[in-house]
Scaffold this motif. Structure first.
Motif, PDB file in Angstrom:
ATOM      1  N   UNK A   1       0.892  -1.215   0.059  1.00 14.50           N
ATOM      2  CA  UNK A   1       0.098  -0.080   0.132  1.00 14.50           C
ATOM      3  C   UNK A   1       0.677   1.227   0.042  1.00 14.50           C
ATOM      4  N   UNK A   2       2.109   1.106   0.705  1.00 10.33           N
ATOM      5  CA  UNK A   2       2.988   2.480   0.666  1.00 10.33           C
ATOM      6  C   UNK A   2       3.250   3.105  -0.695  1.00 10.33           C
ATOM      7  N   UNK A   3       3.051   4.387  -0.807  1.00 11.94           N
ATOM      8  CA  UNK A   3       3.217   4.920  -2.415  1.00 11.94           C
ATOM      9  C   UNK A   3       4.666   4.496  -2.658  1.00 11.94           C
ATOM     10  N   UNK A   4       5.888   4.654  -1.858  1.00 16.04           N
ATOM     11  CA  UNK A   4       7.149   4.540  -2.376  1.00 16.04           C
ATOM     12  C   UNK A   4       7.234   3.086  -2.679  1.00 16.04           C
ATOM     13  N   UNK A   5       6.615   2.092  -2.247  1.00 15.55           N
ATOM     14  CA  UNK A   5       6.681   0.605  -2.737  1.00 15.55           C
ATOM     15  C   UNK A   5       6.134   0.519  -4.041  1.00 15.55           C
ATOM     16  N   UNK A   6       5.126   1.194  -4.083  1.00 10.35           N
ATOM     17  CA  UNK A   6       3.971   1.074  -5.381  1.00 10.35           C
ATOM     18  C   UNK A   6       4.880   1.229  -6.693  1.00 10.35           C
ATOM     19  N   UNK A   7       5.610   2.296  -6.893  1.00 12.89           N
ATOM     20  CA  UNK A   7       6.413   2.699  -7.732  1.00 12.89           C
ATOM     21  C   UNK A   7       7.317   1.510  -8.463  1.00 12.89           C
ATOM     22  N   UNK A   8       7.804   0.731  -7.691  1.00 12.64           N
ATOM     23  CA  UNK A   8       8.739  -0.585  -8.460  1.00 12.64           C
ATOM     24  C   UNK A   8       8.059  -1.899  -8.303  1.00 12.64           C
ATOM     25  N   UNK A   9       7.165  -1.795  -7.062  1.00 13.92           N
ATOM     26  CA  UNK A   9       6.774  -3.218  -6.913  1.00 13.92           C
ATOM     27  C   UNK A   9       5.194  -3.288  -6.739  1.00 13.92           C
TER      28      UNK A   9
END
Length: 231
Positions: free
Chosen positions: A204-212
């Motif tokens: 759910x975290x935005x900084x993880x969503x970009x790559x994963x």
């Protein structure tokens, strides 16, 4: 010093839930690169005796009474089994005729002492995020000697003897378990595990969503394909 922390009381399917963390900081047997809590300064799977918990336990029981709680969800900063008093806390909650849901990544369910504690709970959640050994070591960074095969086996063997509701949480991660071959493996694991409920989630975290992160469309495709296994 007080260290138990709580989320606001909420309702889930008409049941009043109190969610509590029983750890002063992150204590975990993994050090996942995508953990929302951050790095594991305490990578451990043994019990720890945290001092001055008596007041915290007293406050937990008071919150249960004051809010007329029906289910306590033990969702800690890491692996809840690390807290030496986990078994005692579960017993005290159950003595109030309140149900207990316990979140564990599931690896330690292979230990007899952990199984005995988990068996007291009405619901246990086990997790799975990656499927290949190389990925497991690279992105979940477990304690040395842990293997993905044993991880999955521990949950399967636990649920064979568990009388409560086992909830299997699968996190879909781009590049690790979102392809057709991985979905087929997940389905095989589910059939072996036979959980009472499956929760398919994503980071759910935005900084993880970009790559994963994966697209909404692909997520729904995977979710529907997995959900159908239980019906």
């Amino acid at each position: 010093m007080s260290f138990f922390t709580y989320k606001d009381v909420y309702f889930e399917d008409g049941v009043k839930v109190l969610e509590v963390n029983l750890l002063p900081e992150k204590y975990c047997n993994f050090d996942c690169i995508f953990c929302p809590i951050g790095r594991s300064q305490n990578k451990i799977d043994e019990k720890v005796s945290f001092e001055d918990q008596e007041q915290d336990i007293k406050e937990l029981l008071e919150r249960i009474d004051k809010n007329e709680i029906e289910l306590v969800f033990i969702n800690s900063k890491g692996e809840a089994f690390v807290n030496e008093k986990l078994s005692e806390i579960i017993d005290l909650i159950k003595s109030k005729n309140v149900k207990v849901r316990l979140l564990s990544n599931g690896y330690v369910l292979g230990k007899d002492e952990c199984r005995k504690i988990a068996n007291k709970c009405d619901e246990v959640i086990g997790e799975l995020k990656v499927l290949e050994e190389e990925d497991f070591q690279k992105v979940q960074r477990p304690i040395a000697g842990y293997t993905i095969e044993e991880y999955i086996s521990n949950m399967i063997e636990f649920n064979k003897q568990y009388k409560g509701k086992f909830i299997f949480e699968i996190t879909i991660i781009k590049g690790y378990n979102d392809d057709q071959e991985s979905i087929a493996k997940l389905k095989t694991i589910i059939k072996q595990l036979q959980p009472e409920e499956i929760q398919v989630v994503r980071l759910e975290e935005e900084h993880f969503q970009k790559k994963l992160g994966i697209s909404d469309e692909r997520f729904e495709q995977i979710k529907k394909g997995i959900d159908v296994i239980l019906y």
